[in-house]
Write an enzyme that holds these catalytic residues in place. Structure first.
Site, PDB file in Angstrom:
ATOM      1  N   GLU A 203      63.319  61.523  81.885  1.00 57.85           N
ATOM      2  CA  GLU A 203      63.511  62.215  80.598  1.00 57.85           C
ATOM      3  C   GLU A 203      62.251  62.299  79.773  1.00 57.85           C
ATOM      4  OE1 GLU A 203      65.632  60.142  81.957  1.00 57.85           O
ATOM      5  OE2 GLU A 203      67.713  60.700  81.528  1.00 57.85           O
TER       6      GLU A 203
ATOM      7  N   GLU B  28      72.234  57.507  84.891  1.00 55.55           N
ATOM      8  CA  GLU B  28      73.122  57.049  83.802  1.00 55.55           C
ATOM      9  C   GLU B  28      74.529  56.798  84.347  1.00 55.55           C
ATOM     10  OE1 GLU B  28      72.366  56.768  80.425  1.00 55.55           O
ATOM     11  OE2 GLU B  28      70.935  58.351  79.899  1.00 55.55           O
TER      12      GLU B  28
END
Lengths: 251, 217
Positions: A134, A114
């Site tokens: 994730e 990210e």
């Protein structure tokens, strides 16, 4: 101000260096891993021409410290607040008007990826590994990755990465458009520093900022608005340069 | 016209940058460019436009010292609009790039729909090395074609690069020997369908341009 946990900042040859400093995994302790006032203070100096984000030791970052997120389980408001801080921070980094390079060595997963996606340029060592894992924890990328990844690699590959949770190596990352440059093994930082110097060393800060602003405008403005701003920035630099040449002639 | 030769051959508009040896873009050039653009958009009956330079080079870009004497945002915006009009034409606009294609000249080429480039061409946006920035939309076009990272690198470094590198970055569409550049552009202009807005550009690019290149070489 005391520096935030597990993050260090230094300046080398006019380049700011943020190091994710919690080896070996350099886990991001909270989504808003740098309080904004630190970022503004660090980069407030007029001498900083670029920013490199790197990891301490061998890895970039193995991702977010999920314990902190799960600790807040049951309290949606506090989880939202944590995530919101992360999103704000990464948006701020993406909007900086100096170039930002992610120097990615070895592991760059989840929250680490990210951060890399929010940078303007991604340099990966040839032994780097990238993933959004994730989904394996029944979560999803939550700091803007779902928005930024399709912009870079297109929707099909973004879906594949985020739903599959599989790892990519640097070469595959480059093929997808996720990685911009490949550095030799474990040399991501050195490569990034060299690239940054080539881009910024001989350039006045105003030129750097004008170009970065124009590039940002190409992302967020209509073409006509962006061009009005670009010609304004151009003319301001041109006036400076005309002035400089005049005074050089007189001297 | 003093800086541009504008002719129509078999329905194809030939826009030749004509200030040899390097076809520098002066204030006069931009004024004349606007006149031609108004003529084309007023409905001159054309099938395609080809932009190229007289002699060995496309163009070395704007005359910086002249430009610095007449800094005017309104004029800059008008220059941009003249270039952008090219992109909005519903006929294909092809730049045939030989030799140097730098700064404003590269910006002009970037507003064409297709860029056919010679192997020995040298391209770049060197404005930052004069303490300026590309000011006629090149920044926007490069970001779109080559992505943010390459756009930052080439605009900040201001370095020039060869045709092969431009091709790898997606900034030109095909690279051929210099003797074939203009012929290929002309042949391509004639096979292209009337209105490129209605077709998939990539499809035509791959299907025809590569085919033509294969038969040409």
């Amino acid at each position: 101000m005391e520096n935030p946990d597990s993050i260090t900042f230094q300046v080398q040859d006019s380049i700011g260096i943020i190091t994710l400093d919690f080896p070996p995994g350099n886990y991001i302790q909270v989504p808003g891993f740098i309080p904004l006032q630190f970022l503004e203070q660090w980069l407030g100096s007029e001498s900083i021409k670029g920013l490199i984000i790197t990891g301490q030791g061998k890895n970039f970052s193995a991702g977010g410290n999920l314990e902190r997120i799960f600790e807040g389980a049951g309290d949606l408001a506090s989880i939202s607040q944590l995530v919101e801080e992360g999103i704000t921070l990464l948006n701020r980094i993406q909007d900086l008007d100096i170039p930002v390079i992610a120097a990615i060595s070895r592991v760059c997963f989840g929250g680490g990826l990210e951060i890399a996606l929010a940078c303007h340029m991604r340099v990966a060592a040839e032994n780097a590994l990238l993933a959004f894992p994730e989904v394996n924890q029944n979560l999803m990328p939550g700091m803007g990755g779902t928005y930024r990844l399709p912009y870079l690699v297109g929707l099909p590959d973004a879906v594949k990465m985020m739903l599959g949770g599989d790892m990519l190596n640097a070469v595959d990352g480059q093929k997808l458009g996720l990685i911009d440059y490949i550095a030799p093994k474990d040399q991501a930082f050195e490569f990034s520093m060299d690239l940054m110097q080539k881009m910024t060393h001989d350039r006045p800060l105003k030129v750097i900022k004008s170009i970065m602003k124009s590039l940002k405008n190409s992302r967020v403005m209509s073409r006509e608005e962006a061009m009005a701003e670009e010609t304004r920035l151009f003319c301001s630099l041109a006036m400076d340069e005309a002035e400089r040449r005049k005074s050089e002639e007189l001297a | 016209m003093r800086t541009i030769q504008w002719t129509v051959e078999y329905g194809t508009g030939m826009l030749m940058l004509d200030q040899p040896p390097s076809n520098t873009m002066t204030m006069d050039f931009f004024r004349e460019m606007k006149v031609i653009m108004d003529e084309i958009t007023a409905g001159q009956d054309l099938k395609a436009v080809i932009i190229f330079g007289n002699g060995r080079h496309y163009s070395s870009g704007a005359d910086i010292s002249e430009l610095l004497q007449h800094v005017d945002q309104q004029v800059m915006l008008e220059n941009y609009r003249a270039f952008a009009q090219l992109e909005h034409l519903d006929i294909p606009v092809i730049s045939a790039i030989r030799g140097v294609c730098l700064g404003s000249a590269f910006e002009l080429a970037l507003f064409s729909h297709f860029r056919i480039c010679s192997t020995d061409a040298v391209l770049g946006l060197p404005e930052s090395s004069f303490n300026l920035i590309p000011g006629i939309g090149g920044i926007q076009r490069v970001a779109k074609l080559a992505g943010m990272a390459k756009a930052i690198e080439i605009t900040l470094r201001g370095n020039t690069f060869p045709a092969a590198e431009a091709l790898a970055m997606g900034l030109v569409d095909i690279v051929v020997p210099k003797g074939q550049v203009l012929d290929l552009a002309i042949t391509f202009a004639r096979v292209l369908p009337w209105n490129t807005d209605k077709v998939n550009r990539q499809f035509y690019l791959h299907k025809y341009l590569n085919q033509l290149h294969a038969t040409a070489s």
